[in-house]
Design a protein around this motif. Structure first.
Motif, PDB file in Angstrom:
ATOM      1  N   LEU A   1       0.817  -1.205   0.000  1.00 30.86           N
ATOM      2  CA  LEU A   1       0.000   0.000   0.000  1.00 30.86           C
ATOM      3  C   LEU A   1       0.848   1.253   0.000  1.00 30.86           C
ATOM      4  O   LEU A   1       1.937   1.274   0.563  1.00 30.86           O
ATOM      5  CB  LEU A   1      -0.888   0.040   1.237  1.00 30.86           C
TER       6      LEU A   1
ATOM      7  N   THR B   1      -2.298   7.089   3.188  1.00 22.76           N
ATOM      8  CA  THR B   1      -3.069   6.432   4.229  1.00 22.76           C
ATOM      9  C   THR B   1      -3.128   7.331   5.444  1.00 22.76           C
ATOM     10  O   THR B   1      -2.117   7.772   5.950  1.00 22.76           O
ATOM     11  CB  THR B   1      -2.432   5.082   4.606  1.00 22.76           C
TER      12      THR B   1
ATOM     13  N   GLN C   1     -11.277   9.021   1.783  1.00 28.91           N
ATOM     14  CA  GLN C   1     -10.038   8.917   2.553  1.00 28.91           C
ATOM     15  C   GLN C   1      -9.608   7.460   2.701  1.00 28.91           C
ATOM     16  O   GLN C   1     -10.415   6.546   2.605  1.00 28.91           O
ATOM     17  CB  GLN C   1     -10.214   9.495   3.961  1.00 28.91           C
ATOM     18  N   ASN C   2      -8.334   7.268   2.970  1.00 29.15           N
ATOM     19  CA  ASN C   2      -7.791   5.986   3.405  1.00 29.15           C
ATOM     20  C   ASN C   2      -7.618   6.103   4.910  1.00 29.15           C
ATOM     21  O   ASN C   2      -7.036   7.073   5.390  1.00 29.15           O
ATOM     22  CB  ASN C   2      -6.452   5.698   2.739  1.00 29.15           C
TER      23      ASN C   2
ATOM     24  N   ARG D   1      -9.607  -3.401  -1.221  1.00 32.20           N
ATOM     25  CA  ARG D   1      -9.640  -2.116  -0.522  1.00 32.20           C
ATOM     26  C   ARG D   1      -9.088  -2.203   0.889  1.00 32.20           C
ATOM     27  O   ARG D   1      -8.996  -1.204   1.579  1.00 32.20           O
ATOM     28  CB  ARG D   1     -11.075  -1.569  -0.444  1.00 32.20           C
TER      29      ARG D   1
ATOM     30  N   ILE E   1      -6.158  -1.332   7.374  1.00 28.41           N
ATOM     31  CA  ILE E   1      -6.166  -0.164   6.493  1.00 28.41           C
ATOM     32  C   ILE E   1      -7.336  -0.337   5.539  1.00 28.41           C
ATOM     33  O   ILE E   1      -7.441  -1.359   4.862  1.00 28.41           O
ATOM     34  CB  ILE E   1      -4.840  -0.036   5.705  1.00 28.41           C
TER      35      ILE E   1
ATOM     36  N   ASN F   1      -9.116   1.473   2.381  1.00 26.82           N
ATOM     37  CA  ASN F   1      -8.877   2.485   1.356  1.00 26.82           C
ATOM     38  C   ASN F   1     -10.169   2.997   0.746  1.00 26.82           C
ATOM     39  O   ASN F   1     -11.141   2.251   0.596  1.00 26.82           O
ATOM     40  CB  ASN F   1      -7.999   1.900   0.235  1.00 26.82           C
ATOM     41  N   ASN F   2     -10.138   4.280   0.377  1.00 30.20           N
ATOM     42  CA  ASN F   2     -11.238   4.923  -0.343  1.00 30.20           C
ATOM     43  C   ASN F   2     -12.584   4.663   0.328  1.00 30.20           C
ATOM     44  O   ASN F   2     -13.495   4.107  -0.279  1.00 30.20           O
ATOM     45  CB  ASN F   2     -11.243   4.449  -1.800  1.00 30.20           C
TER      46      ASN F   2
END
Length: 198
Positions: A2, A7, A32-33, A80, A96, A98-99
């Motif tokens: 990543l 992040t 956002q991440n 993701r 984590i 993502n998006n």
């Protein structure tokens, strides 16, 4: 791997509000991440499972012996999610995501399977609240969607125009007939007749 530059570490940058020692409320903006933090006190972790409360059988992420199990992963989380540390060093099993989207809003639970006990243990519960940033398409204005407000406004204008046309239908018919009757006459005469009819 990543891109950690983009992040956002929720624990540091998003002002995590801690409701209790193992229950957190995380605010985030769509796109956002984010990192949902989870740390086990024991380092002999065999597996980690992240789940979301409204999903009955599928999970957000399941990692066993350093390998992701994608078979029962919920489709909305495919490609993701990742672990902040895939080796789970020092008990770090943070997720984590993502998006993030508004659909990601919900309660997440982090559980680990310990080697010595052969049992699953719940480590933390996190409430994620994702909002659409102000000024974005679909942003909320006083609890209502901007798109919905615009749609209602356009509908109201269309209804008003239809009402005015309906109320003036007889005048419009007379105007149409007047144009047919005086098709060959001069413009001044036409304007005088229009003024008189309306």
């Amino acid at each position: 791997m990543l891109n950690t530059k983009h992040t956002v570490s929720v624990a540091v940058l998003l002002s995590v509000i801690t409701a209790s020692q193992d229950h957190k409320i995380i605010p985030a903006e769509s796109g956002q991440n984010i990192t949902l933090t989870c740390r086990a006190s024991n380092t002999s972790i065999v597996a980690v499972e992240w789940s979301k409360s409204n999903m009955k059988t599928d999970y957000v992420l399941l990692s066993r012996d350093g390998h992701f199990d994608l078979h029962n992963q919920h489709p909305s989380f495919k490609d993701r999610v990742d672990l902040q540390d895939r080796q789970m060093k020092d008990g770090d099993v943070s997720l984590i995501l993502n998006n993030v989207t508004v659909n990601d809003t919900g309660t997440y639970e982090c559980r680990v399977f310990m080697e010595e006990t052969h049992l699953w243990k719940s480590i933390s519960t996190i409430n994620l609240s994702v909002i659409v940033p102000t000024g974005s398409p679909g942003a909320l204005v006083e609890g209502r969607s901007v798109g919905g407000i615009i749609g209602l406004s356009v509908s109201a204008v269309m209804i008003f125009v239809a009402f005015v046309i309906y109320k003036n239908l007889e005048k419009i018919k007379k105007y149409s007939l007047l144009i047919l009757v005086i098709n060959g006459h001069n413009t001044v005469h036409l304007l005088q007749e229009l003024t008189r009819v309306m």
